[in-house]
Design an enzyme around this catalytic site. Structure first.
Site, PDB file in Angstrom:
ATOM      1  N   PRO A  43       9.957  11.806  -4.846  1.00  0.00           N
ATOM      2  CA  PRO A  43      10.169  12.059  -6.159  1.00  0.00           C
ATOM      3  C   PRO A  43       9.368  13.098  -6.600  1.00  0.00           C
ATOM      4  O   PRO A  43       8.331  13.689  -6.394  1.00  0.00           O
ATOM      5  CB  PRO A  43       9.212  10.892  -6.563  1.00  0.00           C
ATOM      6  CG  PRO A  43       8.478  10.528  -5.707  1.00  0.00           C
ATOM      7  CD  PRO A  43       8.908  10.801  -4.423  1.00  0.00           C
ATOM      8  N   ASP A  82       8.432  11.323  -9.964  1.00  0.00           N
ATOM      9  CA  ASP A  82       7.052  11.470 -10.106  1.00  0.00           C
ATOM     10  C   ASP A  82       6.706  11.666 -11.762  1.00  0.00           C
ATOM     11  O   ASP A  82       6.945  12.506 -12.171  1.00  0.00           O
ATOM     12  CB  ASP A  82       6.586  12.388  -9.199  1.00  0.00           C
ATOM     13  CG  ASP A  82       5.224  11.882  -8.686  1.00  0.00           C
ATOM     14  OD1 ASP A  82       4.667  11.044  -9.252  1.00  0.00           O
ATOM     15  OD2 ASP A  82       4.876  12.640  -7.563  1.00  0.00           O
ATOM     16  N   TRP A 516      -0.936  10.795  -5.707  1.00  0.00           N
ATOM     17  CA  TRP A 516      -0.161  10.722  -4.191  1.00  0.00           C
ATOM     18  C   TRP A 516      -0.405   9.493  -3.780  1.00  0.00           C
ATOM     19  O   TRP A 516       0.570   9.218  -2.913  1.00  0.00           O
ATOM     20  CB  TRP A 516      -1.164  11.738  -3.575  1.00  0.00           C
ATOM     21  CG  TRP A 516      -0.761  13.147  -3.972  1.00  0.00           C
ATOM     22  CD1 TRP A 516      -1.654  14.038  -4.282  1.00  0.00           C
ATOM     23  CD2 TRP A 516       0.356  13.948  -3.461  1.00  0.00           C
ATOM     24  NE1 TRP A 516      -1.065  15.252  -4.614  1.00  0.00           N
ATOM     25  CE2 TRP A 516      -0.024  15.227  -3.889  1.00  0.00           C
ATOM     26  CE3 TRP A 516       1.697  13.480  -2.965  1.00  0.00           C
ATOM     27  CZ2 TRP A 516       1.100  16.282  -3.924  1.00  0.00           C
ATOM     28  CZ3 TRP A 516       2.565  14.441  -2.861  1.00  0.00           C
ATOM     29  CH2 TRP A 516       2.202  15.862  -3.351  1.00  0.00           C
ATOM     30  N   GLN A 552       4.262  19.987   1.795  1.00  0.00           N
ATOM     31  CA  GLN A 552       4.059  18.776   1.739  1.00  0.00           C
ATOM     32  C   GLN A 552       3.758  18.166   3.181  1.00  0.00           C
ATOM     33  O   GLN A 552       3.668  16.735   3.222  1.00  0.00           O
ATOM     34  CB  GLN A 552       5.514  17.748   1.601  1.00  0.00           C
ATOM     35  CG  GLN A 552       6.185  18.345   0.072  1.00  0.00           C
ATOM     36  CD  GLN A 552       5.308  17.679  -1.084  1.00  0.00           C
ATOM     37  OE1 GLN A 552       4.061  17.050  -1.029  1.00  0.00           O
ATOM     38  NE2 GLN A 552       5.558  17.794  -2.423  1.00  0.00           N
ATOM     39  N   TRP A 556       2.599  14.860   0.603  1.00  0.00           N
ATOM     40  CA  TRP A 556       3.526  13.641   0.679  1.00  0.00           C
ATOM     41  C   TRP A 556       3.752  13.106   2.187  1.00  0.00           C
ATOM     42  O   TRP A 556       3.642  11.681   2.195  1.00  0.00           O
ATOM     43  CB  TRP A 556       4.804  13.957   0.191  1.00  0.00           C
ATOM     44  CG  TRP A 556       5.523  12.426  -0.071  1.00  0.00           C
ATOM     45  CD1 TRP A 556       5.305  11.544  -0.929  1.00  0.00           C
ATOM     46  CD2 TRP A 556       7.007  12.327   0.194  1.00  0.00           C
ATOM     47  NE1 TRP A 556       6.239  10.466  -1.153  1.00  0.00           N
ATOM     48  CE2 TRP A 556       7.387  11.058  -0.308  1.00  0.00           C
ATOM     49  CE3 TRP A 556       7.907  12.879   1.002  1.00  0.00           C
ATOM     50  CZ2 TRP A 556       8.539  10.554  -0.059  1.00  0.00           C
ATOM     51  CZ3 TRP A 556       9.176  12.308   0.971  1.00  0.00           C
ATOM     52  CH2 TRP A 556       9.676  11.150   0.697  1.00  0.00           C
ATOM     53  N   LYS A 589       5.863  35.755  -4.594  1.00  0.00           N
ATOM     54  CA  LYS A 589       6.132  34.570  -5.190  1.00  0.00           C
ATOM     55  C   LYS A 589       7.276  34.797  -6.252  1.00  0.00           C
ATOM     56  O   LYS A 589       7.177  35.894  -7.063  1.00  0.00           O
ATOM     57  CB  LYS A 589       4.853  34.002  -5.781  1.00  0.00           C
ATOM     58  CG  LYS A 589       4.891  32.249  -5.532  1.00  0.00           C
ATOM     59  CD  LYS A 589       3.262  31.858  -6.099  1.00  0.00           C
ATOM     60  CE  LYS A 589       3.600  30.577  -6.145  1.00  0.00           C
ATOM     61  NZ  LYS A 589       2.409  29.895  -6.519  1.00  0.00           N
ATOM     62  N   LYS A 592       8.853  33.493 -12.839  1.00  0.00           N
ATOM     63  CA  LYS A 592       9.698  33.482 -14.194  1.00  0.00           C
ATOM     64  C   LYS A 592       9.324  34.691 -15.101  1.00  0.00           C
ATOM     65  O   LYS A 592      10.280  35.523 -15.586  1.00  0.00           O
ATOM     66  CB  LYS A 592       9.468  32.264 -14.915  1.00  0.00           C
ATOM     67  CG  LYS A 592      10.697  31.203 -14.644  1.00  0.00           C
ATOM     68  CD  LYS A 592      10.745  30.193 -15.594  1.00  0.00           C
ATOM     69  CE  LYS A 592      10.850  28.955 -15.021  1.00  0.00           C
ATOM     70  NZ  LYS A 592      10.231  27.549 -15.531  1.00  0.00           N
TER      71      LYS A 592
END
Ligand SMILES: [Zn+2]
Ligand SMILES: [Zn+2]
Length: 963
Positions: A43, A82, A516, A552, A556, A589, A592
């Site tokens: 999620p 999530d 988590w 992750q 996760w 990176k 925006k």
């Protein structure tokens, strides 16, 4: 024509087709429940718009479920959100203009939580749009949410179970702590987002006065002056050599190695091992009242952790460090926390009380200077962690917290990891070391919007009651509970339990769960297991496949693994595909504000979702390496993949002939045999690679095959496709139908759009029956159809053509100019291959000279006789006239009469000498040198000589209208 509309529009049309015809739903329903391929979609937070990283995960998570569905498995896919934790809380705090945690209490936890609830699914529509547009198939509208009551109840169940089995303990632990968010951050959270930054600060060396020796000081060095207020002890290395030096009338003690950092003139008076200093007492810099009578402010042995190449070899200990806390526990030193949870001073000089901890640095520095306790001041650059949410410098803090005892299950984590297949393989080792160094897992958070921890504690006797379900709470609660109890903090905090020990009232502890723990519980909580779906769960755990980006691995994936080992001593997933990070073109990176990457929507509009999909799937991202996103490469992929395929399809559709099948039984043409062999090898290899989750290599094979198909098979088969011999034409078309059909199936998981375009065109021709390629089964390769002799000889043939064309190129003779002969030495090829060479390099004759040579050689006769020249002109004419036909949208069935005029005698002669050939190639019945009365005349040039032509179409009827 295939594409009257733009590529983008065509893809959108297919999206509507899939939706209207419920193709996704059908692709699942048609597969048996007894044969599942289980996929967990992790999620994401819906607190921002989807970016390239998400798009990559949409694609990866779409490919394999599609593939296994085609292989006959039932692959249910359900989206999840999530919903909890700091990301959404931070957004809401900003929206409500709340600066501090106590402002949330003032506002009311209920109001705050309900505000979070109202904002958490803010961007779901934007996500749905991107997910759909990328061709990712998933049950989106029926998504699970970590804030669902059913979801949270499973989390309670899991916690209660592992609590009962004694994997949970309550402790104090020094953790990185954000005084702004007022919550501890796990090491994982800090490492995951790379929160460390280089900062330049003032480091100071201060003097601690020994009590038992006049005018003698220990020199200690620190980069965080504010911690000196809470100093409890000094640590030295008992085995290292220290020296006592004299500067002016003072005596200073420092480790010998660091003497050269002393900038003053000094005289060495004494040297001794660190152990001499142990237990000696010194005067604290600041008086702090503590409520314990534990002994502090003496020298301890810090062992080898006291470094001798940095600082002074004397470490100042306060509670604000991991090593410090370890020593405090080991030597049973007093715990002094002089900073409160907001980061403000609570103990120390009265004038400073309430000051922000970072502002204290300057105060301490000036104060020590005034009191002549500051020995040295330096500018020091070091790496320091910041809160990834609010950018506040983190501090270490010793906090009450609840932990899962990871040390107790480490062996099982390592052992079960052997059963997990990681892609790429080397991640497994990295994961092993993550497990090896993992600390206990702090699962509590001092926050608001998350699943409340189901722990009630007696005010009187401190008895603990852990609740594992809503029903259990209902049975124990003093209050009456509503039917659909919400398990968020602001609701359950109002529920009390009577203590079974002393009869007093029990309150819920204030903590909520780490989000988590929630996402790690996804395999069970998404299905409200074990309260529901117990039978379903038996067939759907562990999952066959999960995929996320590399960050992750320690998040996760790890947390899911921990929980499944705790619950079932089992792995939660069998195959895991790990992606790299997508960076901006310059390797930084994507940001925006810097606008250093192209808008994903624009990329999709320009090149289509398929091009973006295969760009990502073919890249090193699929091998867990980072990729600098380059639009130029997307464009190249679009040309090399999409456009090439579309051109093949266009060519296929131009050939008008009835009764096409996919019958390739015993093709007697060598090019047909070759492409059928190549396709079966492709099926074999791609199946193996897809089983191995290697889309990068799969994509490479596709690029090569499509190039072979277009630039070798079709290019060298043109005459057969246009042949007047119906059998020849049908067998070429049957072969191409067979190839396109299988190719559309092979491509379906990676590029669902273009494969569907191809498939639907075959369906229009009545060659296939199903509505969609995505309802097809995965093709199986046929060993019998792979002719290795043909493949080998064709390889040689291609090599000869390639090298001959290079020779032509070197002597600047265009391919259209026919040449007399080529001689191949040291090579033996059958006539059918030589025929291909003759056509491809445009020579009249080919000779073979046999002989024992290591490598074959090619001799090309480049002498152009007048006769050859005319033939070259004739070829040129054919090309121009066929272009003319194309502009008139004529099919191969349209016969014509050609009228022409030219002043050039050579061109006229070429028309005359090669009349029959030209007629055949341009499907003309007559060629007449006369242009009188003709309108809309076409003009073109051959070697700067003008030719005028007019095509009279004999039958205006197109093939479809004839039917
Ligand atoms: Zn923060
Ligand atoms: Zn009690």
């Amino acid at each position: 024509m295939v594409l009257k509309i733009s590529y983008n529009e065509k893809e959108m049309e297919l999206l509507r087709f899939w939706k209207d015809n419920k193709i996704f739903e059908k692709s699942i329903e048609q597969r048996s429940k007894d044969n599942p391929y289980v996929f967990y979609d992790g999620p994401p937070f819906a607190t921002g718009l989807p970016h390239y990283g998400h798009i990559l995960s949409f694609v990866t998570k779409d490919v394999f479920p599609r593939y296994w569905t085609m292989k006959g498995y039932r692959c249910e896919r359900r989206w999840g959100w999530d919903c909890h934790g700091l990301p959404i809380e931070s957004i809401c705090e900003r929206a409500l203009n709340l600066k501090q945690k106590n402002e949330i209490y003032e506002m009311g936890v209920s109001e705050f939580n309900e505000f979070c609830r109202s904002k958490v699914l803010w961007y779901t529509n934007e996500w749905k749009k991107t997910v759909d547009r990328m061709g990712k198939w998933i049950d989106f509208d029926n998504s699970y949410k970590t804030m669902d009551n059913t979801y949270m109840e499973t989390v309670w169940y899991i916690f209660a179970k592992i609590y009962t089995e004694e994997f949970i303990y309550r402790g104090k632990k020094v953790l990185f702590y954000c005084p702004r968010c007022e919550t501890p951050l796990s090491n994982f959270e800090i490492a995951m987002d790379n929160s460390y930054r280089d900062v330049t600060e003032q480091s100071i060396t201060v003097k601690f006065k020994l009590k038992d020796e006049p005018k003698t000081y220990l020199l200690a060095w620190t980069t965080t002056p504010w911690t000196l207020i809470g100093n409890v002890a000094l640590a030295v290395n008992s085995e290292r050599k220290y020296v006592k030096i004299k500067i002016d009338d003072e005596f200073l003690i420092i480790i010998e190695n660091q003497l050269d950092t002393i900038k003053h003139n000094y005289e060495i008076l004494d040297e001794f091992k660190g152990k001499v200093l142990i237990n000696r007492e010194y005067e604290p810099l600041y008086q702090i009242s503590t409520d314990t009578d534990k002994r502090g402010h003496f020298v301890i042995d810090g062992g080898d952790d006291v470094l001798f190449d940095e600082g002074t070899g004397v470490i100042h200990l306060a509670i604000y460090g991991e090593f410090d806390y370890e020593m405090i526990k080991k030597y049973d030193l007093p715990i002094i926390q002089h900073i409160d949870e907001h980061g403000n001073l609570t103990e120390g000089p009265r004038d400073w009380i309430g000051m922000w901890f970072k502002d204290l640095d300057e105060k301490v520095l000036e104060d020590l200077k005034d009191r002549d306790l500051l020995f040295e001041l330096e500018v020091y650059t070091h790496s320091y962690p910041f809160c990834y949410r609010c950018d506040t410098p983190l501090i270490y803090n010793a906090l009450d917290a609840w932990f899962i005892n990871i040390q107790q299950i480490k062996t099982r984590l390592l052992e079960t990891n052997e059963k997990i297949k990681w892609y790429p393989k080397e991640i497994s080792r990295r994961y092993e070391s993550i497990i090896n160094t993992a600390p206990d897992w702090c699962i509590s958070r001092n926050r608001f919007w998350a699943t409340a921890m189901p722990i009630w504690e007696c005010k009187e006797c401190t008895q603990i009651k852990v609740v594992g379900s809503v029903n259990e709470l209902r049975e124990n609660a003093i209050e009456d509970l509503p039917d659909n109890l919400d398990l968020h903090r602001h609701i359950v905090d109002k529920i009390h339990i009577k203590c079974s020990n002393c009869g007093e009232v029990m309150n819920r502890v204030p903590e909520v769960f780490d989000c988590w723990l929630e996402s790690g519980s996804m395999p069970y909580a998404a299905k409200h297991y074990p309260f529901e779906n117990v039978d379903w769960f038996k067939h759907n755990f562990p999952s066959d496949f999960v995929s996320e980006y590399i960050g992750q691995v320690r998040a996760w994936f790890y947390y899911m693994h921990v929980i499944s080992v705790l619950l079932f001593d089992e792995i939660p997933f069998k195959n895991v595909v790990v992606n790299g990070n997508i960076l901006a073109e310059d390797g930084t990176k994507m940001s925006k504000s810097k606008r250093n990457f192209p808008d994903p929507n624009l990329m999709i509009e320009k090149y289509g979702a398929d091009a973006l999909r295969i760009y990502l799937l073919s890249s090193q991202l699929m091998r867990a390496q980072d990729l600098n996103f380059k639009e130029e490469i997307v464009k190249q992929v679009y040309r090399r993949f999409n456009l090439l395929l579309i051109n093949v399809l266009k060519f296929y559709l131009l050939i008008d002939i009835d009764n096409i099948t996919m019958d390739i039984e015993d093709p007697d043409n060598i090019l047909d045999q070759w492409i059928v062999s190549s396709l079966n090898i492709l099926i074999r290899d791609i199946t193996q690679l897809m089983d191995d989750y290697d889309t990068a290599e799969v994509s490479r094979l596709f690029f090569n095959f499509i190039e072979d198909l277009s630039t070798w098979y079709i290019k060298n088969s043109r005459n057969r496709f246009k042949s007047e011999k119906v059998n020849e034409k049908i067998s070429a078309m049957n072969t191409l139908s067979y190839i396109l059909y299988n190719l559309s199936k092979l491509l379906a998981p990676l590029t669902p759009f273009i494969s569907e375009m191809i498939f639907q065109k075959l369906a229009e021709k009545g060659i296939v029956n199903l509505k969609s390629v995505h309802l097809e089964f995965w093709p199986e390769f046929d060993e019998k159809l792979i002719d290795s002799e043909v493949l080998k000889n064709m390889q040689l043939t291609r090599e000869v053509v390639k090298r001959s064309l290079e020779l032509r190129d070197n002597s600047k003779i265009p391919v259209r100019q026919v040449l007399n002969k080529v001689t191949l030495k040291g090579l033996n090829l059958e006539k059918k291959y030589l025929d291909i060479i003759v056509e491809a390099i445009n020579v009249r004759n080919i000779y073979i000279e046999k002989g024992e040579v290591a490598e074959f050689s090619i001799e090309l006769d480049t002498n152009i006789t007048p006769e050859l020249k005319l033939e070259g002109i004739a070829r040129n004419l054919i090309r121009h006239l066929n272009n003319y036909r194309k502009q008139l949208n004529l099919s191969t069935k349209n016969r014509i009469n050609l009228y022409f005029k030219t002043e050039d005698s050579e061109i006229a002669e070429a028309f005359k000498n090669h009349e029959e050939k030209i007629k055949k190639m341009i499907q003309a019945d007559t060629i007449i040198q006369n242009l009188e009365d003709k309108q809309d005349i076409k003009k073109f040039k051959i070697e700067n000589k003008v030719v005028e032509a007019y095509i009279e179409v004999k039958s205006k009827l197109k093939i479809k209208e004839e039917k």
